[in-house]
Design a protein around this motif. Structure first.
Motif, PDB file in Angstrom:
ATOM      1  N   PRO A   5      40.245  58.269  36.352  1.00 58.59           N
ATOM      2  CA  PRO A   5      40.797  57.991  35.017  1.00 58.59           C
ATOM      3  C   PRO A   5      41.333  56.575  34.922  1.00 58.59           C
ATOM      4  O   PRO A   5      41.488  55.883  35.934  1.00 58.59           O
ATOM      5  CB  PRO A   5      41.932  59.015  34.888  1.00 58.59           C
ATOM      6  CG  PRO A   5      42.318  59.332  36.291  1.00 58.59           C
ATOM      7  CD  PRO A   5      41.079  59.201  37.118  1.00 58.59           C
ATOM      8  N   SER A   6      41.616  56.176  33.711  1.00 60.96           N
ATOM      9  CA  SER A   6      42.217  54.870  33.468  1.00 60.96           C
ATOM     10  C   SER A   6      43.507  54.755  34.289  1.00 60.96           C
ATOM     11  O   SER A   6      44.307  55.686  34.341  1.00 60.96           O
ATOM     12  CB  SER A   6      42.503  54.782  31.966  1.00 60.96           C
ATOM     13  OG  SER A   6      43.004  53.533  31.671  1.00 60.96           O
ATOM     14  N   GLY A   7      43.676  53.627  34.947  1.00 63.50           N
ATOM     15  CA  GLY A   7      44.883  53.412  35.750  1.00 63.50           C
ATOM     16  C   GLY A   7      44.718  53.831  37.207  1.00 63.50           C
ATOM     17  O   GLY A   7      45.618  53.631  38.031  1.00 63.50           O
ATOM     18  N   ALA A   8      43.566  54.404  37.538  1.00 57.56           N
ATOM     19  CA  ALA A   8      43.355  54.901  38.914  1.00 57.56           C
ATOM     20  C   ALA A   8      43.234  53.760  39.930  1.00 57.56           C
ATOM     21  O   ALA A   8      43.438  53.973  41.126  1.00 57.56           O
ATOM     22  CB  ALA A   8      42.106  55.776  38.960  1.00 57.56           C
ATOM     23  N   GLY A   9      42.874  52.562  39.447  1.00 62.01           N
ATOM     24  CA  GLY A   9      42.764  51.431  40.367  1.00 62.01           C
ATOM     25  C   GLY A   9      41.343  50.911  40.528  1.00 62.01           C
ATOM     26  O   GLY A   9      41.074  50.077  41.399  1.00 62.01           O
ATOM     27  N   LYS A  10      40.428  51.350  39.669  1.00 63.69           N
ATOM     28  CA  LYS A  10      39.021  50.956  39.794  1.00 63.69           C
ATOM     29  C   LYS A  10      38.839  49.441  39.629  1.00 63.69           C
ATOM     30  O   LYS A  10      38.183  48.796  40.441  1.00 63.69           O
ATOM     31  CB  LYS A  10      38.155  51.692  38.739  1.00 63.69           C
ATOM     32  CG  LYS A  10      38.288  53.206  38.789  1.00 63.69           C
ATOM     33  CD  LYS A  10      37.417  53.895  37.761  1.00 63.69           C
ATOM     34  CE  LYS A  10      37.771  53.605  36.308  1.00 63.69           C
ATOM     35  NZ  LYS A  10      39.106  54.060  35.892  1.00 63.69           N
ATOM     36  N   SER A  11      39.427  48.895  38.558  1.00 68.56           N
ATOM     37  CA  SER A  11      39.272  47.442  38.327  1.00 68.56           C
ATOM     38  C   SER A  11      39.905  46.654  39.460  1.00 68.56           C
ATOM     39  O   SER A  11      39.361  45.630  39.892  1.00 68.56           O
ATOM     40  CB  SER A  11      39.948  47.025  37.013  1.00 68.56           C
ATOM     41  OG  SER A  11      39.325  47.650  35.942  1.00 68.56           O
ATOM     42  N   THR A  12      41.031  47.130  39.931  1.00 66.62           N
ATOM     43  CA  THR A  12      41.701  46.433  41.037  1.00 66.62           C
ATOM     44  C   THR A  12      40.786  46.389  42.251  1.00 66.62           C
ATOM     45  O   THR A  12      40.639  45.339  42.903  1.00 66.62           O
ATOM     46  CB  THR A  12      43.024  47.149  41.384  1.00 66.62           C
ATOM     47  OG1 THR A  12      43.856  47.130  40.234  1.00 66.62           O
ATOM     48  CG2 THR A  12      43.726  46.483  42.552  1.00 66.62           C
ATOM     49  N   ALA A  44      48.784  49.720  43.237  1.00 68.25           N
ATOM     50  CA  ALA A  44      47.542  50.049  42.516  1.00 68.25           C
ATOM     51  C   ALA A  44      46.568  50.787  43.425  1.00 68.25           C
ATOM     52  O   ALA A  44      45.844  51.679  42.976  1.00 68.25           O
ATOM     53  CB  ALA A  44      46.905  48.772  41.977  1.00 68.25           C
ATOM     54  N   TYR A  65      50.918  45.328  43.018  1.00 66.86           N
ATOM     55  CA  TYR A  65      51.318  44.328  42.034  1.00 66.86           C
ATOM     56  C   TYR A  65      52.845  44.324  42.060  1.00 66.86           C
ATOM     57  O   TYR A  65      53.437  45.069  42.844  1.00 66.86           O
ATOM     58  CB  TYR A  65      50.784  44.696  40.653  1.00 66.86           C
ATOM     59  CG  TYR A  65      49.274  44.620  40.533  1.00 66.86           C
ATOM     60  CD1 TYR A  65      48.610  43.404  40.584  1.00 66.86           C
ATOM     61  CD2 TYR A  65      48.520  45.778  40.367  1.00 66.86           C
ATOM     62  CE1 TYR A  65      47.222  43.338  40.474  1.00 66.86           C
ATOM     63  CE2 TYR A  65      47.128  45.708  40.253  1.00 66.86           C
ATOM     64  CZ  TYR A  65      46.494  44.493  40.306  1.00 66.86           C
ATOM     65  OH  TYR A  65      45.130  44.422  40.207  1.00 66.86           O
TER      66      TYR A  65
HETATM   67  P1  ADP Z   1      41.547  51.253  36.279  1.00 67.59           P
HETATM   68  O1  ADP Z   1      40.560  50.151  36.343  1.00 67.59           O
HETATM   69  O2  ADP Z   1      41.138  52.459  37.075  1.00 67.59           O
HETATM   70  O3  ADP Z   1      41.932  51.592  34.883  1.00 67.59           O
HETATM   71  P2  ADP Z   1      43.462  49.272  37.229  1.00 67.59           P
HETATM   72  O4  ADP Z   1      42.985  48.766  38.538  1.00 67.59           O
HETATM   73  O5  ADP Z   1      43.258  48.437  36.028  1.00 67.59           O
HETATM   74  O6  ADP Z   1      42.905  50.761  37.018  1.00 67.59           O
HETATM   75  O7  ADP Z   1      45.036  49.551  37.335  1.00 67.59           O
HETATM   76  C1  ADP Z   1      45.654  50.260  38.445  1.00 67.59           C
HETATM   77  C2  ADP Z   1      47.158  50.155  38.305  1.00 67.59           C
HETATM   78  O8  ADP Z   1      47.566  48.809  38.520  1.00 67.59           O
HETATM   79  C3  ADP Z   1      47.694  50.538  36.926  1.00 67.59           C
HETATM   80  O9  ADP Z   1      48.944  51.176  37.109  1.00 67.59           O
HETATM   81  C4  ADP Z   1      47.848  49.202  36.237  1.00 67.59           C
HETATM   82  O10 ADP Z   1      48.861  49.252  35.263  1.00 67.59           O
HETATM   83  C5  ADP Z   1      48.250  48.294  37.395  1.00 67.59           C
HETATM   84  N1  ADP Z   1      47.838  46.902  37.209  1.00 67.59           N
HETATM   85  C6  ADP Z   1      46.564  46.475  37.056  1.00 67.59           C
HETATM   86  N2  ADP Z   1      46.515  45.125  36.954  1.00 67.59           N
HETATM   87  C7  ADP Z   1      47.799  44.696  37.050  1.00 67.59           C
HETATM   88  C8  ADP Z   1      48.427  43.414  37.028  1.00 67.59           C
HETATM   89  N3  ADP Z   1      47.720  42.284  36.906  1.00 67.59           N
HETATM   90  N4  ADP Z   1      49.781  43.356  37.160  1.00 67.59           N
HETATM   91  C9  ADP Z   1      50.500  44.480  37.322  1.00 67.59           C
HETATM   92  N5  ADP Z   1      49.987  45.729  37.358  1.00 67.59           N
HETATM   93  C10 ADP Z   1      48.650  45.845  37.220  1.00 67.59           C
END
Ligand code: ADP
Length: 201
Positions: free
Chosen positions: A35-42, A16, A11
């Motif tokens: 954990p939260s922030g690991a990149g799962k949603s990404t 991520a 990003y």
């Molecule tokens: P998880 O689902 O494991 O909590 P995310 O995939 O949401 O992790 O986030 C991984 C990293 O990418 C985090 O540091 C988050 O802050 C960052 N991030 C996620 N989405 C965005 C975005 N749209 N823009 C900038 N940074 C992002």
């Protein structure tokens, strides 16, 4: 069925995902734990093309997701079921009509709409609630409807982003049982969770 090779996702200020390689075979039930922030949603968003990867290679079946042109994304998405974190229903419509609304939006053949909506509700054990309004359901029941919506098109792959995140343990177990049954019937499942207890159980 799903293959990441050396995937990097940037990003603006954050890396991520860095050098991610993984494979999920057809019929597997795979967990993405961290954990939260690991990149799962990404990672899940890369699979649905909600986000595009920066470098590396990503294929689903024989589709090269990186090369997929934007105009082909809507069709591609219809083949993948997604249970998103931020699921919502239209309050003024019953559960059944909410599903019909989605089926119409994706241009389902008219004569198949009723059958598809009812089948999905039956799969998640919510048929008897078809005429309820969203406000009449518990959080756990709403999550079952999220699964029903994700399987309307009988997808071969189901992606679930923290599907038990907001649930009490009883509802979480019920949701996991539904996912398990879908997997037993052949659906490949990739589920993101920070809850390793659920995974181990
Ligand atoms: P998880 O689902 O494991 O909590 P995310 O995939 O949401 O992790 O986030 C991984 C990293 O990418 C985090 O540091 C988050 O802050 C960052 N991030 C996620 N989405 C965005 C975005 N749209 N823009 C900038 N940074 C992002």
């Amino acid at each position: 069925m799903i293959r990441f090779i050396n995937v990097l996702k940037n990003y603006t200020n954050v890396i991520a995902l860095n050098n991610v390689s993984l494979e999920v075979e057809q019929g597997e039930f795979a967990y993405l734990v961290g954990p939260s922030g690991a990149g799962k949603s990404t990672l899940i968003k890369l699979l649905t093309c909600e986000e595009r990867l920066t470098t590396g290679s990503l294929t689903i079946g024989n589709i090269d997701v990186k090369q997929l042109p934007d105009h082909k994304i809507p069709d591609f998405r219809r083949q993948i079921g997604v249970i998103p974190q931020d699921f919502f229903l239209i309050e003024g419509l019953t559960i059944y009509k909410n599903l019909v609304y989605v089926l119409k939006a994706i241009e389902t053949e008219r004569k198949l709409i009723k059958e598809k909506a009812l089948r999905a509700l039956e799969e998640v054990g919510m048929l008897e609630f078809k005429n309820f309004y969203p406000s009449e359901l518990s959080v756990g029941q709403i999550q079952k409807i999220a699964i029903a919506r994700a399987i309307l098109n009988e997808p071969k792959i189901l992606l679930a982003d923290e599907p038990t995140g907001n649930l009490d343990s009883k509802s979480a177990i019920e949701v996991m049982k539904i996912l398990y049954q879908l997997n037993q019937k052949g659906t490949t499942i990739l589920m993101a969770t920070h809850n390793s207890t659920i995974v181990n159980t």
